[in-house]
Design an enzyme around this catalytic site. Structure first.
Site, PDB file in Angstrom:
ATOM      1  N   LYS A 107      -3.074   3.525  -2.686  1.00  0.00           N
ATOM      2  CA  LYS A 107      -4.240   4.385  -2.833  1.00  0.00           C
ATOM      3  C   LYS A 107      -3.997   5.684  -2.081  1.00  0.00           C
ATOM      4  O   LYS A 107      -3.570   5.690  -0.931  1.00  0.00           O
ATOM      5  CB  LYS A 107      -5.487   3.690  -2.280  1.00  0.00           C
ATOM      6  N   ASP A 142       0.808  -1.209   0.000  1.00  0.00           N
ATOM      7  CA  ASP A 142       0.000   0.000   0.000  1.00  0.00           C
ATOM      8  C   ASP A 142       0.847   1.267   0.000  1.00  0.00           C
ATOM      9  O   ASP A 142       2.040   1.229   0.315  1.00  0.00           O
ATOM     10  CB  ASP A 142      -0.878   0.039   1.248  1.00  0.00           C
ATOM     11  N   MET A 148      -7.761   9.416   8.763  1.00  0.00           N
ATOM     12  CA  MET A 148      -8.136   9.871   7.415  1.00  0.00           C
ATOM     13  C   MET A 148      -9.117  11.036   7.462  1.00  0.00           C
ATOM     14  O   MET A 148     -10.079  11.085   6.702  1.00  0.00           O
ATOM     15  CB  MET A 148      -8.729   8.711   6.596  1.00  0.00           C
TER      16      MET A 148
END
Length: 526
Positions: A60, A38, A174
């Protein structure tokens, strides 16, 4: 015949620092055939992975998915069906907002065996690295971990009144881009504006940054400080403990990033010492070491091993390779009974002592020239001297010894060549503040520059040149003058250790950081 069935491990890489990778995670990375990783996997973790491993990047970032989630799942399934041991490496913990549950379900539906290896979650580790205990007997006895990310076009799904009513410390992952709305929501939900809050950027790395405020002022303060993802938000009175309990800032090399270029065979101990002092270390071994090809000269040395009266060792790797070669010769330590040993410095001496032999000579200054001159005063004309070392060895050593003794054998025991470095953009890393490159040999400088040029060619980078000084932005920590001389040829900013040892380099780095990188009389910048 049935096809061999592979297996998938969903592995949490932790928040960034390689020391927070679990032991099982480390073992699996060493055993894996393919690693699917990732964007949030720490650079330190990536740098310790064997460069020969098959790596698939499916990173991502906010607003951009390099590989769609369904395709990631198919990559895992296909690799396992090919009989491979697959590690799905995810930042933090695979089951905490990492879509690991979706991947596990897909694997189960496809009949692929899998295991889950939990990782240290950033929601606990990053506050800890900033002196914030997410629970504390006097402030909070519960914790809520909440995602601040929502699907595109989706209305804010958070029930702020319920969150505030549940109480305890709040950790938002996030959520940096939505920081103003999150704080407004908490205030509407009934949380006082004066409640302590913090936003913590890139925790556990050299770029760790924090902003302490209240929920009423945090968004404005974070914007002023230029906070950017990845970062997390902590809300609660525990944030007020940060300045009191902040231990990371007190480490001598906190906020320091070192690109360490030593060969893989000797890099780990140096990296460990740097990390103990708080540095973020990217292991970029520029040099690859391999045994020399079997030659008639090597065979002859092995047959006559007992005849040498001095054996001169010029590196830790040289000691290791000499003992490996003795196995090839089918010789043991009894063959060395008549020899005395000379070593170039403390590291080589320690390596020799681990094999039960104490050096008879080591120069006070740890250079080839001083080794040669010091040994020259100790040898006799009738001595027989063996120098087993790399094929690219400095010719000064045998030339100086031959002035006294004619029987000097300089034999190529191993070869060194430039190694392709890990999957990290060196150009990008070198642009980060407080980044240094540590060199322990002049050949390491050459190989590092070769990798920079390879990356430039492969990516089409067009770095600006000023007066032909292509590498004057690189701050080079050099073990000695010979290494610094090579680095200066590329116009690097050179700092030279007072003692030509790894410990000397560590001391040099600490002095530089204590002075915030500024040149002083105590820091040799030349």
């Amino acid at each position: 015949m049935a096809e061999k069935q592979g297996k998938v491990w969903l592995v949490g890489a932790g928040p960034g620092a390689v020391g927070l990778l679990t032991l099982k995670g480390k073992e699996l990375l060493e055993e894996a055939d393919v690693i699917v990783y990732d964007q949030l996997v720490g650079k330190e973790v990536l740098s310790v992975i064997d460069t020969k491993k098959e790596m698939i990047f499916v990173g991502k970032e906010s607003g951009h998915h390099a590989v769609p989630q369904k395709e990631i799942q198919q990559i895992l399934v296909q690799a396992a069906r090919e009989g491979k041991r697959v590690v799905r490496l995810k930042g933090g913990d695979p089951f905490l907002f990492g879509r690991g549950g979706e991947e596990a379900r897909q694997l189960r539906e496809e009949g692929i065996p899998f295991e889950v290896v939990p990782g240290v979650t950033s929601s606990l580790a990053v506050p800890a690295y900033n002196g914030i205990p997410v629970t504390h007997r006097d402030y909070a006895s519960s914790l809520q971990i909440i995602t601040g990310h929502k699907k595109q076009g989706e209305k804010d799904p958070l029930a702020y009144q319920e969150i505030v009513k549940a109480g305890g410390t709040l950790v938002f992952l996030m959520g940096v881009t939505a920081l103003p709305k999150l704080m407004e929501g908490l205030i509407r939900g009934g949380l006082p504006k004066e409640t302590g809050a913090a936003v913590l950027q890139e925790g556990t790395t050299a770029r760790q940054k924090k902003v302490l405020a209240t929920i009423g002022t945090l968004a404005e303060e974070a914007a002023r400080e230029g906070i950017r993802p990845p970062a997390l938000i902590v809300v609660g009175e525990v944030c007020r403990l940060s300045e009191e309990l902040d231990w990371y800032e007190k480490l001598p090399l906190s906020h320091t990033r070192i690109l360490l270029t030593r060969p893989r065979e000797t890099i780990r101990e140096t990296a460990r010492k740097l990390r103990q002092r708080g540095a973020e270390v990217l292991e970029v071994p520029a040099i690859c070491v391999s045994p020399a090809r079997e030659s008639e000269e090597l065979k002859e040395v092995g047959r006559s091993l007992e005849r040498w009266t001095w054996i001169v060792l010029t590196s830790q790797i040289g000691v290791r390779m000499f003992w490996e070669q003795m196995k090839v010769w089918k010789k043991d330590i009894r063959s060395l009974a008549g020899a005395r040993f000379a070593v170039i410095g403390p590291g080589t001496r320690r390596e020799l002592e681990e094999r039960g032999i104490y050096a008879d000579f080591m120069p006070e200054v740890y250079t080839i020239e001083q080794l040669a001159n010091g040994l020259k005063d100790r040898i006799r004309r009738e001595d027989r001297i063996l120098i087993p070392r790399a094929g690219r060895g400095n010719p000064v050593l045998p030339q100086t010894l031959k002035e006294v003794c004619k029987d000097v054998r300089d034999v190529a025991l191993y070869d060194t060549e430039c190694q392709r470095l890990p999957r990290i953009s060196l150009w990008k890393e070198l642009k980060e503040e407080d980044t240094y490159v540590m060199f322990t040999s002049s050949f390491g400088v050459v190989c590092f520059v070769e990798q920079l040029e390879r990356e430039r060619a492969e990516t089409g980078r067009k770095e600006q040149e000023t007066d032909g000084r292509r590498y004057d932005h690189i701050r080079a920590l050099c073990i000695g003058e010979e290494t610094a001389k090579k680095a200066r040829e590329y116009r690097m900013q050179c700092y030279v250790a007072e003692e030509a040892t790894v410990d000397g380099l560590l001391e040099l780095t600490e002095r530089i950081r204590q002075k915030n990188g500024k040149t002083t009389e105590k820091i040799k910048k030349q």
